[in-house]
Design an enzyme around this catalytic site. Structure first.
Site, PDB file in Angstrom:
ATOM      1  N   GLU A 116       0.852  -1.196   0.000  1.00 62.36           N
ATOM      2  CA  GLU A 116       0.000   0.000   0.000  1.00 62.36           C
ATOM      3  C   GLU A 116       0.878   1.233   0.000  1.00 62.36           C
ATOM      4  O   GLU A 116       2.114   1.142   0.095  1.00 62.36           O
ATOM      5  CB  GLU A 116      -0.934  -0.018   1.213  1.00 62.36           C
ATOM      6  CG  GLU A 116      -1.949  -1.156   1.158  1.00 62.36           C
ATOM      7  CD  GLU A 116      -2.893  -1.199   2.344  1.00 62.36           C
ATOM      8  OE1 GLU A 116      -3.407  -0.147   2.728  1.00 62.36           O
ATOM      9  OE2 GLU A 116      -3.098  -2.292   2.881  1.00 62.36           O
ATOM     10  N   HIS A 244      -8.845   9.035   3.690  1.00 55.03           N
ATOM     11  CA  HIS A 244      -8.437   7.999   2.730  1.00 55.03           C
ATOM     12  C   HIS A 244      -8.695   8.551   1.335  1.00 55.03           C
ATOM     13  O   HIS A 244      -9.777   9.084   1.061  1.00 55.03           O
ATOM     14  CB  HIS A 244      -9.224   6.717   2.952  1.00 55.03           C
ATOM     15  CG  HIS A 244      -8.597   5.519   2.305  1.00 55.03           C
ATOM     16  ND1 HIS A 244      -8.530   5.378   0.937  1.00 55.03           N
ATOM     17  CD2 HIS A 244      -7.988   4.437   2.824  1.00 55.03           C
ATOM     18  CE1 HIS A 244      -7.914   4.239   0.650  1.00 55.03           C
ATOM     19  NE2 HIS A 244      -7.567   3.653   1.777  1.00 55.03           N
ATOM     20  N   ARG A 291      -0.625   8.540   2.031  1.00 55.28           N
ATOM     21  CA  ARG A 291      -2.022   8.972   1.942  1.00 55.28           C
ATOM     22  C   ARG A 291      -2.250  10.472   2.034  1.00 55.28           C
ATOM     23  O   ARG A 291      -3.133  11.015   1.385  1.00 55.28           O
ATOM     24  CB  ARG A 291      -2.773   8.345   3.111  1.00 55.28           C
ATOM     25  CG  ARG A 291      -3.636   7.263   2.661  1.00 55.28           C
ATOM     26  CD  ARG A 291      -4.241   6.592   3.819  1.00 55.28           C
ATOM     27  NE  ARG A 291      -4.186   5.183   3.502  1.00 55.28           N
ATOM     28  CZ  ARG A 291      -4.630   4.246   4.274  1.00 55.28           C
ATOM     29  NH1 ARG A 291      -5.120   4.548   5.453  1.00 55.28           N
ATOM     30  NH2 ARG A 291      -4.565   3.002   3.899  1.00 55.28           N
ATOM     31  N   HIS A 352     -11.111   8.925   7.467  1.00 57.05           N
ATOM     32  CA  HIS A 352     -10.854   7.491   7.599  1.00 57.05           C
ATOM     33  C   HIS A 352     -10.284   7.093   8.963  1.00 57.05           C
ATOM     34  O   HIS A 352     -10.665   6.061   9.509  1.00 57.05           O
ATOM     35  CB  HIS A 352      -9.863   7.103   6.493  1.00 57.05           C
ATOM     36  CG  HIS A 352      -9.530   5.659   6.409  1.00 57.05           C
ATOM     37  ND1 HIS A 352     -10.488   4.696   6.142  1.00 57.05           N
ATOM     38  CD2 HIS A 352      -8.352   4.994   6.543  1.00 57.05           C
ATOM     39  CE1 HIS A 352      -9.899   3.502   6.102  1.00 57.05           C
ATOM     40  NE2 HIS A 352      -8.610   3.660   6.364  1.00 57.05           N
ATOM     41  N   ARG A 387      -0.490   8.266   9.570  1.00 56.50           N
ATOM     42  CA  ARG A 387      -0.327   6.830   9.756  1.00 56.50           C
ATOM     43  C   ARG A 387       0.044   6.140   8.439  1.00 56.50           C
ATOM     44  O   ARG A 387      -0.590   6.384   7.400  1.00 56.50           O
ATOM     45  CB  ARG A 387      -1.629   6.233  10.273  1.00 56.50           C
ATOM     46  CG  ARG A 387      -1.629   4.723  10.353  1.00 56.50           C
ATOM     47  CD  ARG A 387      -2.965   4.234  10.866  1.00 56.50           C
ATOM     48  NE  ARG A 387      -4.025   4.490   9.921  1.00 56.50           N
ATOM     49  CZ  ARG A 387      -4.551   3.571   9.119  1.00 56.50           C
ATOM     50  NH1 ARG A 387      -4.114   2.322   9.141  1.00 56.50           N
ATOM     51  NH2 ARG A 387      -5.529   3.873   8.300  1.00 56.50           N
TER      52      ARG A 387
HETATM   53  P1  FAD Z   1     -12.934  -0.519  16.563  1.00 57.93           P
HETATM   54  O1  FAD Z   1     -12.650  -1.715  15.771  1.00 57.93           O
HETATM   55  O2  FAD Z   1     -13.581   0.615  15.886  1.00 57.93           O
HETATM   56  O3  FAD Z   1     -13.827  -0.935  17.811  1.00 57.93           O
HETATM   57  C1  FAD Z   1     -14.353   0.040  18.676  1.00 57.93           C
HETATM   58  C2  FAD Z   1     -15.406  -0.605  19.537  1.00 57.93           C
HETATM   59  O4  FAD Z   1     -15.795   0.264  20.590  1.00 57.93           O
HETATM   60  C3  FAD Z   1     -16.676  -0.973  18.798  1.00 57.93           C
HETATM   61  O5  FAD Z   1     -17.071  -2.245  19.244  1.00 57.93           O
HETATM   62  C4  FAD Z   1     -17.662   0.097  19.276  1.00 57.93           C
HETATM   63  O6  FAD Z   1     -18.999  -0.304  19.227  1.00 57.93           O
HETATM   64  C5  FAD Z   1     -17.199   0.285  20.697  1.00 57.93           C
HETATM   65  N1  FAD Z   1     -17.573   1.560  21.316  1.00 57.93           N
HETATM   66  C6  FAD Z   1     -17.278   2.804  20.886  1.00 57.93           C
HETATM   67  N2  FAD Z   1     -17.782   3.704  21.741  1.00 57.93           N
HETATM   68  C7  FAD Z   1     -18.390   3.020  22.726  1.00 57.93           C
HETATM   69  C8  FAD Z   1     -19.112   3.388  23.892  1.00 57.93           C
HETATM   70  N3  FAD Z   1     -19.340   4.671  24.228  1.00 57.93           N
HETATM   71  N4  FAD Z   1     -19.595   2.410  24.692  1.00 57.93           N
HETATM   72  C9  FAD Z   1     -19.420   1.110  24.373  1.00 57.93           C
HETATM   73  N5  FAD Z   1     -18.772   0.699  23.282  1.00 57.93           N
HETATM   74  C10 FAD Z   1     -18.259   1.643  22.471  1.00 57.93           C
HETATM   75  N6  FAD Z   1      -6.350  -0.479   9.428  1.00 57.93           N
HETATM   76  C11 FAD Z   1      -5.378  -1.321   9.053  1.00 57.93           C
HETATM   77  O7  FAD Z   1      -4.372  -1.485   9.763  1.00 57.93           O
HETATM   78  N7  FAD Z   1      -5.493  -2.019   7.892  1.00 57.93           N
HETATM   79  C12 FAD Z   1      -6.566  -1.904   7.074  1.00 57.93           C
HETATM   80  O8  FAD Z   1      -6.646  -2.565   6.052  1.00 57.93           O
HETATM   81  C13 FAD Z   1      -7.586  -0.999   7.447  1.00 57.93           C
HETATM   82  N8  FAD Z   1      -8.665  -0.816   6.639  1.00 57.93           N
HETATM   83  C14 FAD Z   1      -9.685  -0.041   7.091  1.00 57.93           C
HETATM   84  C15 FAD Z   1     -10.846   0.065   6.324  1.00 57.93           C
HETATM   85  C16 FAD Z   1     -11.925   0.777   6.788  1.00 57.93           C
HETATM   86  C17 FAD Z   1     -13.168   0.885   5.947  1.00 57.93           C
HETATM   87  C18 FAD Z   1     -11.849   1.426   8.048  1.00 57.93           C
HETATM   88  C19 FAD Z   1     -13.013   2.196   8.576  1.00 57.93           C
HETATM   89  C20 FAD Z   1     -10.693   1.354   8.802  1.00 57.93           C
HETATM   90  C21 FAD Z   1      -9.610   0.623   8.333  1.00 57.93           C
HETATM   91  N9  FAD Z   1      -8.447   0.516   9.090  1.00 57.93           N
HETATM   92  C22 FAD Z   1      -7.458  -0.320   8.674  1.00 57.93           C
HETATM   93  C23 FAD Z   1      -8.351   1.116  10.413  1.00 57.93           C
HETATM   94  C24 FAD Z   1      -8.628   0.023  11.458  1.00 57.93           C
HETATM   95  O9  FAD Z   1      -9.648  -0.810  10.984  1.00 57.93           O
HETATM   96  C25 FAD Z   1      -9.032   0.601  12.788  1.00 57.93           C
HETATM   97  O10 FAD Z   1      -8.161   1.629  13.171  1.00 57.93           O
HETATM   98  C26 FAD Z   1      -9.003  -0.480  13.854  1.00 57.93           C
HETATM   99  O11 FAD Z   1      -9.792  -1.563  13.447  1.00 57.93           O
HETATM  100  C27 FAD Z   1      -9.510   0.077  15.166  1.00 57.93           C
HETATM  101  O12 FAD Z   1      -9.683  -0.983  16.068  1.00 57.93           O
HETATM  102  P2  FAD Z   1     -10.196  -0.655  17.521  1.00 57.93           P
HETATM  103  O13 FAD Z   1     -10.347  -1.948  18.229  1.00 57.93           O
HETATM  104  O14 FAD Z   1      -9.370   0.387  18.128  1.00 57.93           O
HETATM  105  O15 FAD Z   1     -11.623   0.043  17.299  1.00 57.93           O
HETATM  106  C1  SIN Z   2      -7.040   0.228   2.780  1.00 53.10           C
HETATM  107  O1  SIN Z   2      -7.261  -0.965   2.619  1.00 53.10           O
HETATM  108  O2  SIN Z   2      -6.815   1.012   1.862  1.00 53.10           O
HETATM  109  C2  SIN Z   2      -7.057   0.771   4.175  1.00 53.10           C
HETATM  110  C3  SIN Z   2      -5.823   0.424   4.874  1.00 53.10           C
HETATM  111  C4  SIN Z   2      -5.648   1.220   6.114  1.00 53.10           C
HETATM  112  O3  SIN Z   2      -6.442   2.094   6.425  1.00 53.10           O
HETATM  113  O4  SIN Z   2      -4.650   0.972   6.797  1.00 53.10           O
END
Ligand code: FAD
Ligand code: SIN
Length: 536
Positions: A116, A244, A291, A352, A387
């Protein structure tokens, strides 16, 4: 004190990769309660496409991954953190595989590594184009099979409990604030309860919904950052919001469907409506530049040309490869009449990822005692000003593991707090307020998108602040007189997160990483106030 109060050793807010992986690490050492505000699997994690970055084979090396991360971060990464995360990555990938996550392999049985923007090598482990879905599936299955873990879904964390709730006065310079647990709204019953915990992990994810167009699902409303800031904890780097470059251009559709950067890693290129590979005018890495550069270039192209979108040309990617490696993107495009084998995909930038967040140290400890943070809500120093793609799933895993080690080591020396009052019920339900909440949400999203987006200025930031202050006053009034609801709490949190982004952006008197101000152009660039960019 209410004798019915629920007490747990390890409390976790959020069921994405950070919360789930932490739960699996601590579960053998005490009672775990995970609260999550929507369905168990709803999270940013579930939608991750490209994959997870880690060094697996030569010619890749830790040094190269470190270098790429530092370059993307534009001089603002904490180098020790970068080295630590990248060195621990292979072990954390092993954890994921042991928990049952499957990553694609090639014919020789090696990982099929993707590439990427900003990566100098192919180093991204992935499961087709839905890596996050696969990780979330595997982790939830593991969590369900552990007897010590209880998941309370449709439970919304409203505030973390600190000395403040015991009636003690605390100010920002108080030497120590403790986290005793959280007040939680059960969104099915409408009742709010206190959950007391010896340690709490904030794993509440990002805040994409502070902007009008985002790749994040509805749950991403910055609740963790807002709760911690209200409790007088430290947050940092909030000006660095990642857009993004390639969200599918589908006006009115939320969340915006992501078109993974991995396609560009496989040879897809960005083109203008006239077919020009315009990225080559901005950066020698072309469509695979980091990005921030690509998103800014697209923003500029759109402003100068007046077009609604630019295009991703995937036509040179082999048809079978597209079908096997990117089946979800192919299906989505076909469903709206675009065939990526022959047609260009219309794309625009969308909010994003939140690079900043709750400040934590190398064990995920926040400035509030017994409160840790991991994942997108945490600011670790890994990302700096921008990032590197696919480093966030990795960061979440590494910090959840580090936080779990710290929590396990401390757990027997921590006691539950006493004299915690029940939630102070106030306000009455008023349907009129629902309309105001919905309208105010649109307003904050418009303010942030219009004035605090990819390209900023002093005047735009001041205008955003002035408008946000009005919304803040109105919303706080509403909060005081209305029954607690998720939508009102989320609105309040988004307004606070918006304020933190603006405040941090106003303090940064330079253009760095994802923060770009026309008042402080980068050396060598002249940015015209019409928005057109000239490079010299
Ligand atoms: P999340 O997975 O967002 O989980 C947060 C949790 O907290 C959820 O369960 C939510 O319901 C809960 N929550 C929030 N507020 C509250 C509250 N007040 N009370 C109770 N529960 C709450 N990153 C990469 O490294 N590689 C990728 O390929 C990539 N692709 C992506 C594609 C998309 C479309 C998106 C949106 C993001 C992508 N990212 C990627 C970024 C990455 O997915 C996220 O940064 C990462 O998954 C965050 O994980 P997390 O556990 O911190 O939060
Ligand atoms: C993507 O698949 O382009 C998202 C990857 C990322 O947010 O790290």
């Amino acid at each position: 004190m209410n004798t019915e109060i629920r007490k747990v050793d390890f409390l976790i807010i959020g069921s994405g990769i950070a919360g789930l992986s932490y739960a699996l690490k601590v579960a053998s050492f005490g009672k775990v309660c995970m609260i999550t505000k929507s369905d168990q699997d709803e999270s940013n994690t579930k939608y991750a496409q490209g994959g997870i970055a880690a060094v697996t084979y030569q010619p890749d090396s830790f040094e190269k991954h470190i270098h790429d991360t530092l370059v993307a971060g534009d001089g603002l990464c904490v180098e020790e953190v970068v080295k630590m995360v990248i060195a621990e990555a292979p072990e954390r990938i092993k954890d994921l595989i042991e928990w049952g996550a499957r990553f694609d392999k090639n014919k020789s049985g090696d990982f099929d590594l993707g590439k990427e923007g900003g990566h100098s090598e192919n180093r991204i482990l992935h499961h087709k184009d839905n890596t996050g879905w696969e990780i979330e599936r595997a982790l939830i299955e593991q969590v369900h099979s552990h007897p010590n873990i209880e998941i309370l879904d449709h439970h919304f964390a409203v505030e973390i409990i600190t000395e403040h709730h015991q009636g003690k006065y605390i100010n920002s310079s108080s030497p120590e604030i403790n986290c005793f647990g959280v007040y939680v709204l059960n969104t099915r019953t409408g009742l709010t309860e206190a959950i007391l915990a010896k340690t709490t992990l904030m794993a509440s994810g990002g805040a994409g919904n502070v902007y009008a167009s985002t790749t994040n699902p509805k749950i991403a409303t910055g609740d963790g950052v807002a709760m911690v800031y209200r409790a007088k904890g430290r947050v940092a780097d909030m000006e660095f919001i990642q857009f993004h470059p390639t969200a599918l251009y589908e006006p009115g559709v939320q969340p915006a469907f992501l078109i993974t950067e991995a396609l560009r890693g496989d040879g897809a290129v960005l083109r203008s409506a006239a077919g020009e590979q315009f990225m080559l005018r901005y950066d020698e890495r072309g469509s695979l530049a980091p990005r921030d550069i690509v998103a800014r270039a697209i923003d500029n192209e759109l402003k100068v040309s007046g077009a609604d979108c630019v295009y991703l040309d995937c036509t040179q990617i082999d048809e079978t490869r597209l079908k096997n490696h990117f089946p979800n993107i192919l299906a989505k495009c076909l469903s709206i009449g675009i065939n990526p084998n022959t047609d260009f995909i219309p794309v625009v930038p969308a909010c994003h990822y939140m690079c900043g967040g709750i400040s934590v140290d190398e064990y995920g400890r926040s400035s509030i005692k017994n409160l840790m943070a991991a994942g997108e809500c945490a600011r670790t120093g890994l990302h700096g000003g921008n990032r590197l793609a696919s480093n966030s799933l990795l960061e979440a895993l590494v910090y959840s593991e580090r936080a779990s080690n710290y929590a396990i080591a401390q757990i027997n020396s921590i006691s539950f707090a006493e004299n915690i009052p029940e939630w102070d019920i106030k306000g009455t339900a008023d349907p009129e307020e629902m309309v105001l909440i919905t309208q105010s949400l649109k307003e904050i999203q418009a303010i942030m998108s219009n004035y605090v987006g990819i390209v900023r200025s002093n005047v735009r930031l001041q205008r955003a602040l002035d408008r946000l202050q009005i919304l803040h006053r109105e919303t706080e009034n509403m909060y005081r007189r209305t029954t607690l609801s998720t939508s009102l709490c989320e609105l309040r949190n988004l307004i606070l997160v918006g304020y933190l982004i603006i405040k941090a952006a106003r303090l940064r008197k330079e253009s760095r990483g994802l923060h770009y101000s026309i008042d402080y152009p980068r050396p060598g660039e002249t940015l015209l106030r019409t928005g057109s960019l000239e490079t010299s």
